[in-house]
Scaffold this motif. Structure first.
Motif, PDB file in Angstrom:
ATOM      1  N   PHE A 165      28.855  19.562  51.538  1.00  0.00           N
ATOM      2  CA  PHE A 165      27.628  20.322  51.787  1.00  0.00           C
ATOM      3  C   PHE A 165      26.911  19.683  52.976  1.00  0.00           C
ATOM      4  O   PHE A 165      25.872  19.036  52.824  1.00  0.00           O
ATOM      5  N   PRO A 166      27.450  19.852  54.173  1.00  0.00           N
ATOM      6  CA  PRO A 166      26.880  19.186  55.344  1.00  0.00           C
ATOM      7  C   PRO A 166      25.468  19.657  55.700  1.00  0.00           C
ATOM      8  O   PRO A 166      24.734  18.935  56.374  1.00  0.00           O
ATOM      9  N   GLU A 167      25.064  20.833  55.246  1.00  0.00           N
ATOM     10  CA  GLU A 167      23.727  21.350  55.555  1.00  0.00           C
ATOM     11  C   GLU A 167      22.623  20.716  54.709  1.00  0.00           C
ATOM     12  O   GLU A 167      21.439  20.858  55.026  1.00  0.00           O
ATOM     13  N   ALA A 168      22.977  20.034  53.646  1.00  0.00           N
ATOM     14  CA  ALA A 168      21.982  19.399  52.768  1.00  0.00           C
ATOM     15  C   ALA A 168      21.296  18.244  53.504  1.00  0.00           C
ATOM     16  O   ALA A 168      21.911  17.568  54.333  1.00  0.00           O
ATOM     17  N   ARG A 169      19.996  18.023  53.205  1.00  0.00           N
ATOM     18  CA  ARG A 169      19.253  16.925  53.827  1.00  0.00           C
ATOM     19  C   ARG A 169      19.828  15.568  53.472  1.00  0.00           C
ATOM     20  O   ARG A 169      19.886  14.662  54.281  1.00  0.00           O
ATOM     21  N   LYS A 170      20.205  15.392  52.200  1.00  0.00           N
ATOM     22  CA  LYS A 170      20.825  14.150  51.734  1.00  0.00           C
ATOM     23  C   LYS A 170      22.280  14.469  51.394  1.00  0.00           C
ATOM     24  O   LYS A 170      22.586  15.589  50.988  1.00  0.00           O
ATOM     25  N   PRO A 171      23.184  13.496  51.518  1.00  0.00           N
ATOM     26  CA  PRO A 171      24.598  13.758  51.223  1.00  0.00           C
ATOM     27  C   PRO A 171      24.773  14.371  49.823  1.00  0.00           C
ATOM     28  O   PRO A 171      24.236  13.864  48.836  1.00  0.00           O
ATOM     29  N   ALA A 172      25.526  15.476  49.772  1.00  0.00           N
ATOM     30  CA  ALA A 172      25.703  16.198  48.511  1.00  0.00           C
ATOM     31  C   ALA A 172      27.008  16.980  48.534  1.00  0.00           C
ATOM     32  O   ALA A 172      27.613  17.191  49.589  1.00  0.00           O
ATOM     33  N   TYR A 173      27.424  17.398  47.346  1.00  0.00           N
ATOM     34  CA  TYR A 173      28.552  18.310  47.184  1.00  0.00           C
ATOM     35  C   TYR A 173      28.025  19.629  46.641  1.00  0.00           C
ATOM     36  O   TYR A 173      26.999  19.676  45.950  1.00  0.00           O
ATOM     37  N   GLN A 174      28.762  20.691  46.911  1.00  0.00           N
ATOM     38  CA  GLN A 174      28.552  21.972  46.247  1.00  0.00           C
ATOM     39  C   GLN A 174      29.558  22.037  45.106  1.00  0.00           C
ATOM     40  O   GLN A 174      30.754  21.870  45.329  1.00  0.00           O
ATOM     41  N   ASP A 213      32.284  25.948  35.316  1.00  0.00           N
ATOM     42  CA  ASP A 213      32.575  26.978  34.311  1.00  0.00           C
ATOM     43  C   ASP A 213      31.869  26.610  33.007  1.00  0.00           C
ATOM     44  O   ASP A 213      32.169  25.578  32.405  1.00  0.00           O
ATOM     45  N   PHE A 214      30.941  27.474  32.589  1.00  0.00           N
ATOM     46  CA  PHE A 214      30.201  27.262  31.343  1.00  0.00           C
ATOM     47  C   PHE A 214      30.689  28.152  30.207  1.00  0.00           C
ATOM     48  O   PHE A 214      29.988  28.355  29.222  1.00  0.00           O
ATOM     49  N   GLY A 215      31.872  28.711  30.308  1.00  0.00           N
ATOM     50  CA  GLY A 215      32.433  29.514  29.231  1.00  0.00           C
ATOM     51  C   GLY A 215      32.039  30.973  29.305  1.00  0.00           C
ATOM     52  O   GLY A 215      31.346  31.424  30.221  1.00  0.00           O
ATOM     53  N   LYS A 216      32.483  31.739  28.315  1.00  0.00           N
ATOM     54  CA  LYS A 216      32.334  33.200  28.304  1.00  0.00           C
ATOM     55  C   LYS A 216      30.885  33.667  28.346  1.00  0.00           C
ATOM     56  O   LYS A 216      30.551  34.596  29.068  1.00  0.00           O
ATOM     57  N   GLU A 217      30.031  33.061  27.564  1.00  0.00           N
ATOM     58  CA  GLU A 217      28.645  33.528  27.437  1.00  0.00           C
ATOM     59  C   GLU A 217      27.855  33.372  28.741  1.00  0.00           C
ATOM     60  O   GLU A 217      27.131  34.267  29.152  1.00  0.00           O
ATOM     61  N   ILE A 218      28.004  32.255  29.413  1.00  0.00           N
ATOM     62  CA  ILE A 218      27.210  31.951  30.609  1.00  0.00           C
ATOM     63  C   ILE A 218      27.996  32.219  31.881  1.00  0.00           C
ATOM     64  O   ILE A 218      27.446  32.662  32.884  1.00  0.00           O
ATOM     65  N   GLY A 219      29.277  31.936  31.870  1.00  0.00           N
ATOM     66  CA  GLY A 219      30.120  32.167  33.034  1.00  0.00           C
ATOM     67  C   GLY A 219      30.123  31.008  34.007  1.00  0.00           C
ATOM     68  O   GLY A 219      29.815  29.877  33.654  1.00  0.00           O
ATOM     69  N   VAL A 220      30.440  31.318  35.243  1.00  0.00           N
ATOM     70  CA  VAL A 220      30.569  30.312  36.298  1.00  0.00           C
ATOM     71  C   VAL A 220      29.267  30.260  37.086  1.00  0.00           C
ATOM     72  O   VAL A 220      28.709  31.301  37.446  1.00  0.00           O
ATOM     73  N   ARG A 221      28.798  29.054  37.340  1.00  0.00           N
ATOM     74  CA  ARG A 221      27.565  28.842  38.112  1.00  0.00           C
ATOM     75  C   ARG A 221      27.836  27.833  39.216  1.00  0.00           C
ATOM     76  O   ARG A 221      28.712  26.977  39.097  1.00  0.00           O
ATOM     77  N   LYS A 222      27.019  27.920  40.270  1.00  0.00           N
ATOM     78  CA  LYS A 222      27.124  26.979  41.390  1.00  0.00           C
ATOM     79  C   LYS A 222      25.875  26.118  41.455  1.00  0.00           C
ATOM     80  O   LYS A 222      24.794  26.543  41.071  1.00  0.00           O
ATOM     81  N   THR A 223      26.059  24.909  41.968  1.00  0.00           N
ATOM     82  CA  THR A 223      24.933  24.003  42.170  1.00  0.00           C
ATOM     83  C   THR A 223      25.302  22.984  43.241  1.00  0.00           C
ATOM     84  O   THR A 223      26.469  22.870  43.616  1.00  0.00           O
ATOM     85  N   SER A 224      24.312  22.285  43.710  1.00  0.00           N
ATOM     86  CA  SER A 224      24.590  21.155  44.600  1.00  0.00           C
ATOM     87  C   SER A 224      24.181  19.889  43.859  1.00  0.00           C
ATOM     88  O   SER A 224      23.308  19.915  42.992  1.00  0.00           O
ATOM     89  N   ALA A 225      24.828  18.797  44.223  1.00  0.00           N
ATOM     90  CA  ALA A 225      24.543  17.533  43.546  1.00  0.00           C
ATOM     91  C   ALA A 225      24.697  16.377  44.526  1.00  0.00           C
ATOM     92  O   ALA A 225      25.689  16.306  45.252  1.00  0.00           O
ATOM     93  N   GLN A 226      23.716  15.488  44.526  1.00  0.00           N
ATOM     94  CA  GLN A 226      23.732  14.311  45.391  1.00  0.00           C
ATOM     95  C   GLN A 226      24.484  13.184  44.689  1.00  0.00           C
ATOM     96  O   GLN A 226      23.908  12.210  44.233  1.00  0.00           O
ATOM     97  N   ILE A 227      25.793  13.357  44.601  1.00  0.00           N
ATOM     98  CA  ILE A 227      26.633  12.424  43.845  1.00  0.00           C
ATOM     99  C   ILE A 227      27.728  11.808  44.708  1.00  0.00           C
ATOM    100  O   ILE A 227      28.700  11.262  44.186  1.00  0.00           O
ATOM    101  N   THR A 228      27.558  11.865  46.029  1.00  0.00           N
ATOM    102  CA  THR A 228      28.614  11.397  46.934  1.00  0.00           C
ATOM    103  C   THR A 228      28.781   9.879  46.945  1.00  0.00           C
ATOM    104  O   THR A 228      29.836   9.386  47.349  1.00  0.00           O
ATOM    105  N   LYS A 229      27.762   9.128  46.512  1.00  0.00           N
ATOM    106  CA  LYS A 229      27.875   7.658  46.512  1.00  0.00           C
ATOM    107  C   LYS A 229      28.866   7.164  45.474  1.00  0.00           C
ATOM    108  O   LYS A 229      29.522   6.147  45.667  1.00  0.00           O
ATOM    109  N   ARG A 230      28.962   7.853  44.355  1.00  0.00           N
ATOM    110  CA  ARG A 230      29.791   7.370  43.246  1.00  0.00           C
ATOM    111  C   ARG A 230      31.061   8.182  42.996  1.00  0.00           C
ATOM    112  O   ARG A 230      31.940   7.731  42.266  1.00  0.00           O
ATOM    113  N   TYR A 231      31.126   9.405  43.528  1.00  0.00           N
ATOM    114  CA  TYR A 231      32.229  10.300  43.164  1.00  0.00           C
ATOM    115  C   TYR A 231      32.945  10.853  44.392  1.00  0.00           C
ATOM    116  O   TYR A 231      32.312  11.266  45.354  1.00  0.00           O
ATOM    117  N   GLU A 232      34.263  10.873  44.316  1.00  0.00           N
ATOM    118  CA  GLU A 232      35.107  11.530  45.311  1.00  0.00           C
ATOM    119  C   GLU A 232      35.369  12.950  44.813  1.00  0.00           C
ATOM    120  O   GLU A 232      35.509  13.175  43.603  1.00  0.00           O
TER     121      GLU A 232
END
Length: 110
Positions: free
Chosen positions: A23-32, A36-55
């Protein structure tokens, strides 16, 4: 202090990360993330500033906890549809909240 009724309004659910993008457009390093939350809720998108700890490749298939009943939020050129939860360290590094045993997507945290 919150009342129990107020707490119950926060809908936290278990979901599985199915895709991760830079997510290069984010102010702080982040991933998009696509989650998948299952049948009732479905698939959702979010961004998360988790690049320091996660590949990116280590996040696919990982179950996380997210709030799914917040309004959508525009972040740069991306629409976030849920809020992934994590413990935030002093330097802003985030450790994702997750289940210790794989469970059904969409299960409510309570």
């Amino acid at each position: 202090m919150l009342t129990w009724e107020e707490f119950e309004k926060t809908e936290m659910r278990v979901g599985t990360i199915i895709s991760v993008n830079d997510f290069p457009e984010a102010r702080k390093p982040a991933y998009q993330l696509t989650i998948d939350f299952g049948k009732e809720i479905g698939v959702r998108k979010t961004s998360a500033q988790i690049t320091k700890r996660y590949e990116k490749e280590n996040l696919i298939g990982r179950q996380v906890i997210a709030v799914v009943n917040f309004p959508k939020k525009q972040i740069a050129n991306f629409m976030s549809e849920c809020l992934v939860l994590g413990a935030v360290g002093e330097e802003g590094d985030v450790v994702l909240l997750s289940t210790d045993i794989k469970v059904e997507n969409g299960l409510r945290i309570g």
